[in-house]
Motif scaffolding. Structure first.
Motif, PDB file in Angstrom:
ATOM      1  N   THR A  92       0.827  -1.295  -0.069  1.00  0.00           N
ATOM      2  CA  THR A  92       0.099  -0.209   0.042  1.00  0.00           C
ATOM      3  C   THR A  92       0.853   1.189   0.011  1.00  0.00           C
ATOM      4  OG1 THR A  92      -1.644  -0.932   1.263  1.00  0.00           O
ATOM      5  CG2 THR A  92      -1.890   1.289   1.363  1.00  0.00           C
ATOM      6  N   GLY A  93       0.459   2.265  -0.823  1.00  0.00           N
ATOM      7  CA  GLY A  93       1.085   3.665  -0.850  1.00  0.00           C
ATOM      8  C   GLY A  93       2.349   3.449  -1.767  1.00  0.00           C
ATOM      9  N   MET A  94       2.542   2.380  -2.587  1.00  0.00           N
ATOM     10  CA  MET A  94       3.798   2.448  -3.369  1.00  0.00           C
ATOM     11  C   MET A  94       3.197   3.162  -4.691  1.00  0.00           C
ATOM     12  SD  MET A  94       6.333   1.184  -1.641  1.00  0.00           S
ATOM     13  CE  MET A  94       7.590   1.079  -3.036  1.00  0.00           C
ATOM     14  N   GLY A  95       2.113   3.298  -4.945  1.00  0.00           N
ATOM     15  CA  GLY A  95       1.886   3.729  -5.967  1.00  0.00           C
ATOM     16  C   GLY A  95       1.050   2.956  -7.182  1.00  0.00           C
ATOM     17  N   LYS A  96       0.498   1.836  -6.872  1.00  0.00           N
ATOM     18  CA  LYS A  96      -0.186   1.012  -7.787  1.00  0.00           C
ATOM     19  C   LYS A  96      -1.264   1.555  -8.341  1.00  0.00           C
ATOM     20  CE  LYS A  96      -1.298  -1.726  -4.536  1.00  0.00           C
ATOM     21  NZ  LYS A  96      -0.725  -1.300  -3.524  1.00  0.00           N
ATOM     22  N   SER A  97      -2.208   2.412  -7.755  1.00  0.00           N
ATOM     23  CA  SER A  97      -3.305   3.067  -8.433  1.00  0.00           C
ATOM     24  C   SER A  97      -2.953   4.182  -9.581  1.00  0.00           C
ATOM     25  CB  SER A  97      -4.465   3.543  -7.427  1.00  0.00           C
ATOM     26  OG  SER A  97      -4.615   2.528  -6.455  1.00  0.00           O
ATOM     27  N   ARG A  98      -1.934   4.885  -9.111  1.00  0.00           N
ATOM     28  CA  ARG A  98      -1.520   5.883 -10.008  1.00  0.00           C
ATOM     29  C   ARG A  98      -0.926   5.364 -11.068  1.00  0.00           C
ATOM     30  NH1 ARG A  98      -1.493  11.445  -7.285  1.00  0.00           N
ATOM     31  NH2 ARG A  98      -2.840  10.808  -5.437  1.00  0.00           N
ATOM     32  N   LEU A  99      -0.175   4.160 -11.054  1.00  0.00           N
ATOM     33  CA  LEU A  99       0.401   3.650 -12.118  1.00  0.00           C
ATOM     34  C   LEU A  99      -0.539   3.225 -13.088  1.00  0.00           C
ATOM     35  CD1 LEU A  99       2.384   2.053 -13.935  1.00  0.00           C
ATOM     36  CD2 LEU A  99       2.789   0.392 -11.906  1.00  0.00           C
ATOM     37  N   PRO A 131       8.434   4.586  -3.390  1.00  0.00           N
ATOM     38  CA  PRO A 131       7.032   4.772  -3.883  1.00  0.00           C
ATOM     39  C   PRO A 131       7.299   5.330  -5.440  1.00  0.00           C
ATOM     40  CG  PRO A 131       6.810   5.639  -1.659  1.00  0.00           C
ATOM     41  CD  PRO A 131       8.419   5.333  -2.022  1.00  0.00           C
ATOM     42  N   ARG A 132       6.543   4.686  -6.206  1.00  0.00           N
ATOM     43  CA  ARG A 132       6.459   5.248  -7.778  1.00  0.00           C
ATOM     44  C   ARG A 132       7.489   4.519  -8.589  1.00  0.00           C
ATOM     45  NH1 ARG A 132       6.006  11.716  -8.243  1.00  0.00           N
ATOM     46  NH2 ARG A 132       6.729  11.375 -10.656  1.00  0.00           N
ATOM     47  N   GLU A 133       8.292   3.331  -7.807  1.00  0.00           N
ATOM     48  CA  GLU A 133       9.472   2.665  -8.401  1.00  0.00           C
ATOM     49  C   GLU A 133       8.743   1.214  -8.748  1.00  0.00           C
ATOM     50  OE1 GLU A 133      13.319   5.188  -6.830  1.00  0.00           O
ATOM     51  OE2 GLU A 133      13.134   3.277  -6.342  1.00  0.00           O
ATOM     52  N   ILE A 137       7.769   5.727 -12.154  1.00  0.00           N
ATOM     53  CA  ILE A 137       6.450   6.346 -12.757  1.00  0.00           C
ATOM     54  C   ILE A 137       6.218   7.761 -12.828  1.00  0.00           C
ATOM     55  CG2 ILE A 137       4.056   5.886 -12.665  1.00  0.00           C
ATOM     56  CD1 ILE A 137       5.610   3.524 -13.225  1.00  0.00           C
ATOM     57  N   ARG A 138       5.843   8.507 -13.862  1.00  0.00           N
ATOM     58  CA  ARG A 138       5.737   9.684 -14.142  1.00  0.00           C
ATOM     59  C   ARG A 138       4.655  10.212 -13.262  1.00  0.00           C
ATOM     60  NH1 ARG A 138       2.185   8.497 -19.065  1.00  0.00           N
ATOM     61  NH2 ARG A 138       0.168   9.004 -18.351  1.00  0.00           N
ATOM     62  N   GLU A 139       4.656  11.672 -12.957  1.00  0.00           N
ATOM     63  CA  GLU A 139       3.711  12.190 -12.109  1.00  0.00           C
ATOM     64  C   GLU A 139       2.234  12.106 -12.636  1.00  0.00           C
ATOM     65  OE1 GLU A 139       4.864  14.527  -9.709  1.00  0.00           O
ATOM     66  OE2 GLU A 139       2.873  15.076  -9.003  1.00  0.00           O
ATOM     67  N   VAL A 140       1.614  11.674 -11.669  1.00  0.00           N
ATOM     68  CA  VAL A 140       0.188  11.388 -11.945  1.00  0.00           C
ATOM     69  C   VAL A 140      -0.561  12.295 -10.983  1.00  0.00           C
ATOM     70  CG1 VAL A 140      -1.777   9.882 -12.174  1.00  0.00           C
ATOM     71  CG2 VAL A 140       0.382   8.900 -12.882  1.00  0.00           C
ATOM     72  N   LYS A 141      -1.267  13.126 -11.596  1.00  0.00           N
ATOM     73  CA  LYS A 141      -1.851  14.392 -10.471  1.00  0.00           C
ATOM     74  C   LYS A 141      -3.334  13.670  -9.926  1.00  0.00           C
ATOM     75  CE  LYS A 141       0.564  18.326 -10.631  1.00  0.00           C
ATOM     76  NZ  LYS A 141       1.233  18.287 -11.853  1.00  0.00           N
TER      77      LYS A 141
HETATM   78  N1  ADP Z   1       2.936   8.410 -10.086  1.00  0.00           N
HETATM   79  C1  ADP Z   1       2.914   9.367  -9.072  1.00  0.00           C
HETATM   80  N2  ADP Z   1       2.626  10.433  -9.159  1.00  0.00           N
HETATM   81  C2  ADP Z   1       2.154  11.448  -8.085  1.00  0.00           C
HETATM   82  N3  ADP Z   1       2.140  10.745  -6.632  1.00  0.00           N
HETATM   83  C3  ADP Z   1       2.086   9.532  -6.688  1.00  0.00           C
HETATM   84  C4  ADP Z   1       2.265   8.722  -7.584  1.00  0.00           C
HETATM   85  N4  ADP Z   1       2.495   7.508  -7.293  1.00  0.00           N
HETATM   86  C5  ADP Z   1       2.269   7.270  -5.826  1.00  0.00           C
HETATM   87  N5  ADP Z   1       1.904   8.811  -5.537  1.00  0.00           N
HETATM   88  C6  ADP Z   1       1.732   9.341  -4.118  1.00  0.00           C
HETATM   89  O1  ADP Z   1       1.612   8.154  -3.246  1.00  0.00           O
HETATM   90  C7  ADP Z   1       0.283   8.041  -2.856  1.00  0.00           C
HETATM   91  C8  ADP Z   1       0.001   6.483  -2.777  1.00  0.00           C
HETATM   92  O2  ADP Z   1      -0.215   6.130  -4.090  1.00  0.00           O
HETATM   93  P1  ADP Z   1      -1.346   5.269  -4.705  1.00  0.00           P
HETATM   94  O3  ADP Z   1      -1.098   4.912  -6.174  1.00  0.00           O
HETATM   95  O4  ADP Z   1      -2.346   5.130  -4.049  1.00  0.00           O
HETATM   96  O5  ADP Z   1      -0.678   3.815  -4.205  1.00  0.00           O
HETATM   97  P2  ADP Z   1      -1.352   2.451  -3.781  1.00  0.00           P
HETATM   98  O6  ADP Z   1      -2.319   2.280  -4.954  1.00  0.00           O
HETATM   99  O7  ADP Z   1      -0.003   1.480  -4.292  1.00  0.00           O
HETATM  100  O8  ADP Z   1      -1.699   2.257  -2.572  1.00  0.00           O
HETATM  101  C9  ADP Z   1      -0.484   9.008  -3.623  1.00  0.00           C
HETATM  102  O9  ADP Z   1      -1.716   9.341  -2.867  1.00  0.00           O
HETATM  103  C10 ADP Z   1       0.293  10.105  -4.085  1.00  0.00           C
HETATM  104  O10 ADP Z   1       0.478  11.013  -3.134  1.00  0.00           O
END
Ligand code: ADP
Ligand code: MG
Length: 352
Positions: free
Chosen positions: A59-66, A328-330, A348-352
């Motif tokens: 959790t928090g590694m950025g799966k959903s943003r990816l 996170p994001r890697e 992973i690129r910045e996902v807002k």
């Molecule tokens: N690619 C990204 N760009 C910008 N922020 C990110 C990115 N990936 C992660 N983050 C930051 O980390 C937090 C957790 O990302 P999230 O994708 O929700 O993680 P997971 O789904 O793995 O729990 C986000 O709320 C954001 O603040």
């Protein structure tokens, strides 16, 4: 300048300038990030979406943003995309087109599974009765009306009195009347969801019961299968299932059949999956995860997870020690979308 990244002793070192030559046709290339060390924007071969994608990490590694970055790339190619948003916070706020799960009709056969599950009635003994009862029910839904109808149906089918009584008792005891009342306000069909403007996020937070959330996922995916059967031609569609441990677990779930069928046979019809979850082993059924042609993985919680991936994808020298240091994001990407066919670590690129 200080050395920031110490390679594992014995590992091969490659010098990259502007990235290695890779052949991804322009119309299939998509970008979600850059190689961590060189900054090279690695093209992903999105043509392999039909071989499905898994995204794993704590959790928090950025799966959903990816996943959102990937959805954006796939949407550019004009693919139909349906995102199932388990919590309603990861996707729904970021898409223009959102459908509340509580608006979506549950077809009778799926509804029968939901009722069996909620009332704790084993499918083997009660499934057929419930199925016939849901399929023949007419009029306004209410708990009393449905119980009366299922009793009549079972008597007509010569069910034993004790069996009928058990169904009545268990439905009355376990299922909230509100569940039946709410069925009346489900006005959108799964077909409506598939034909809405793209990409569409289905906000599952509007249903509290996991069985109902699973039913919505099953209904929409099954409708896509019904479509391809009618059309006898592919209907390229990507189903995004985040928090997939709730929908495609090793043990039985209402949504599992539809997901498993798609994982195994969807390719031919353009039906694809993106599954995201924390764990690999345990979280996702083995027959489903073995069909994930591309896997993105970050820091995972259990060492068995890495072994799980290495069983069918080449991890080269990526080990637990390497993963433990990821930020996170890697994410490493392995499998078909990766044109290098060896693990590449992406930021992973910045996902807002
Ligand atoms: N690619 C990204 N760009 C910008 N922020 C990110 C990115 N990936 C992660 N983050 C930051 O980390 C937090 C957790 O990302 P999230 O994708 O929700 O993680 P997971 O789904 O793995 O729990 C986000 O709320 C954001 O603040
Ligand atoms: Mg998430």
């Amino acid at each position: 300048k200080e050395v920031e990244h110490v390679p594992t002793p014995g590992s091969k070192v490659f010098l990259l300038r502007g990235g290695p030559p890779v052949a991804v046709p322009q119309d299939r290339a998509g970008f979600v990030g850059a190689h961590k060390y060189s900054g090279w924007e690695m093209p992903l071969d999105l043509g392999y979406i039909t071989h499905h994608v898994g995204v794993f990490g704590a959790t928090g590694m950025g799966k959903s943003r990816l996943v959102r970055a990937l959805v954006e790339e796939l949407a550019k190619r004009g693919l139909r995309i349906v995102i199932f948003d388990h919590t309603g916070v990861d996707y729904a706020p970021y898409y223009d087109n959102v459908v509340k799960s509580s608006e979506i009709k549950i077809p009778p056969n799926v509804l029968a599974s939901v009722i069996a599950k909620m009332a704790d009635l084993p499918w083997q003994s009660y499934g057929e009765y419930l199925e016939i009862a849901t399929m023949t029910f007419e009029g306004q839904w209410s708990k009393d009306a449905f119980v009366a109808h299922v009793k009549r149906t079972m008597k007509r089918l010569n069910a034993r009195d004790t069996t009928v009584e058990r169904v009545e008792l268990f439905i009355k005891h376990f299922i909230d009347p509100q569940f039946f009342a709410d069925l009346n306000s489900r006005g959108k069909t799964p077909a409506d969801v598939l034909s809405s403007r793209q990409p569409v996020a289905v906000d599952l937070s509007w249903d509290r019961e996991l069985a109902v959330k699973q039913a919505i996922v099953a209904s929409v995916i099954e409708e896509a299968w019904a479509e391809v059967r009618r059309a006898k031609e592919p209907r390229p569609t990507v189903f995004v299932i985040d928090e997939a441990q709730n929908y495609a677990p090793s043990d039985w779930a209402i949504s599992k059949d539809a997901i498993e069928t798609t994982a195994r046979e969807g390719r031919k019809w353009g039906l694809s999956l993106i599954l995201a979850s924390q764990r690999i082993a345990g979280d996702i059924d083995p027959s489903i995860r073995a069909n994930l042609g591309t896997v993105f993985f970050s820091r995972v919680t259990a060492p068995t997870d890495l072994r799980e991936i290495s069983a069918y994808l080449d991890l080269a020298d990526v080990n637990e020690g390497v993963l433990a240091q990821l930020q996170p994001r890697e994410f490493f990407v392995v499998g078909l979308m990766n044109p290098l066919r060896r693990p590449v670590l992406l930021k992973i690129r910045e996902v807002k």
